[in-house]
Write a protein that holds these residues in place. Structure first.
Motif, PDB file in Angstrom:
ATOM      1  N   LYS A   1       0.004  -2.210  -0.641  1.00 22.66           N
ATOM      2  CA  LYS A   1      -1.056  -2.643  -1.537  1.00 22.66           C
ATOM      3  C   LYS A   1      -2.084  -1.537  -1.738  1.00 22.66           C
ATOM      4  O   LYS A   1      -2.562  -1.312  -2.854  1.00 22.66           O
ATOM      5  CB  LYS A   1      -1.737  -3.896  -0.989  1.00 22.66           C
TER       6      LYS A   1
ATOM      7  N   ILE B   1      -1.312   1.269  -4.467  1.00 20.94           N
ATOM      8  CA  ILE B   1      -1.309   1.031  -5.911  1.00 20.94           C
ATOM      9  C   ILE B   1      -2.504   1.752  -6.525  1.00 20.94           C
ATOM     10  O   ILE B   1      -3.653   1.503  -6.143  1.00 20.94           O
ATOM     11  CB  ILE B   1      -1.381  -0.487  -6.207  1.00 20.94           C
TER      12      ILE B   1
ATOM     13  N   GLU C   1       3.414  -0.878  -7.886  1.00 25.25           N
ATOM     14  CA  GLU C   1       3.179  -2.320  -8.031  1.00 25.25           C
ATOM     15  C   GLU C   1       4.425  -3.118  -7.671  1.00 25.25           C
ATOM     16  O   GLU C   1       4.335  -4.162  -6.998  1.00 25.25           O
ATOM     17  CB  GLU C   1       2.751  -2.624  -9.465  1.00 25.25           C
TER      18      GLU C   1
END
Length: 211
Positions: free
Chosen positions: A205, A208, A174
């Motif tokens: 992204k 994650i 994150e």
């Protein structure tokens, strides 16, 4: 606007016997308040002093020492900078006086430079976010310690996962994504500075973990 200068480029590789040879990136932020980020191992004093001198700076000219975390290859020469305030992870101190200044998710160090809490590699990692220039263009540069080991770990997350805190893997993923949403360039702990692209943002992204 602060100038970001890599005094020594970090590296990490496996050597004979399965051991690791590594050292961190050491960065000078030259501006109204001079800052050094990550001071390498205890054997690198001369590299740092010579690197600073090449840019007209002495250890006594450093206002802040920032160590992105407290591993030995990132704190080895802090004692060169006895006129500076020291920030090691989120611990802020000068001599024997420790303050509670870094309480929030970010900490404004001086104009154009702020610190972010970015745990993952350790519980107490910070990244340095600098408003600077590259080739005359205004950019944001993130000096991230081992949040990113090197550019190769973009496509090979097992590189950073192997050396980070296992229970913080999602947190690190994150925070890696958070940093690339803020920065145009990344200076990783153990590799060359690299440019952040939209493709990099999409990739991180996607890495994650979903609960």
């Amino acid at each position: 606007m602060p100038q970001v200068i890599v005094l020594a480029e970090g590296f990490s590789h496996t050597i004979e016997g399965g051991n690791t040879e590594a050292n961190c990136s050491c960065v000078l932020i030259k501006g109204r308040d001079n800052i050094i980020v990550d001071t390498m191992t205890a054997w690198d004093k001369d590299i740092i002093i010579e690197g600073l001198a090449n840019h007209g700076v002495s250890p006594n000219d450093i206002a802040f020492v920032v160590c992105t975390h407290s591993h030995a290859d990132h704190i080895g020469n802090n004692n060169l900078f006895l006129r500076a305030d020291h920030i090691v992870g989120t611990c802020v101190h000068n001599r024997t006086v420790f303050t509670n200044e870094f309480r929030d998710a970010h900490y404004q160090l001086c104009p154009g430079v702020k610190l972010l809490r970015t745990p993952g590699h350790t519980h107490d990692d910070v990244s340095v976010i600098v408003e600077s220039t590259v080739d005359g263009e205004k950019v944001t540069i993130a000096i991230v310690g081992d949040l990113f080991e090197m550019e190769d770990d973009l496509a090979k997350p097992e590189i950073w996962q192997a050396v980070g805190v296992k229970e913080l893997r999602k947190t690190q993923a994150e925070n890696r994504f958070l940093v690339v949403t803020l920065a145009d360039y990344i200076i990783p702990g153990h590799g060359k500075m690299f440019k952040v692209t939209d493709e990099v943002r999409r990739l991180l992204k996607s890495q994650i973990p979903v609960d």
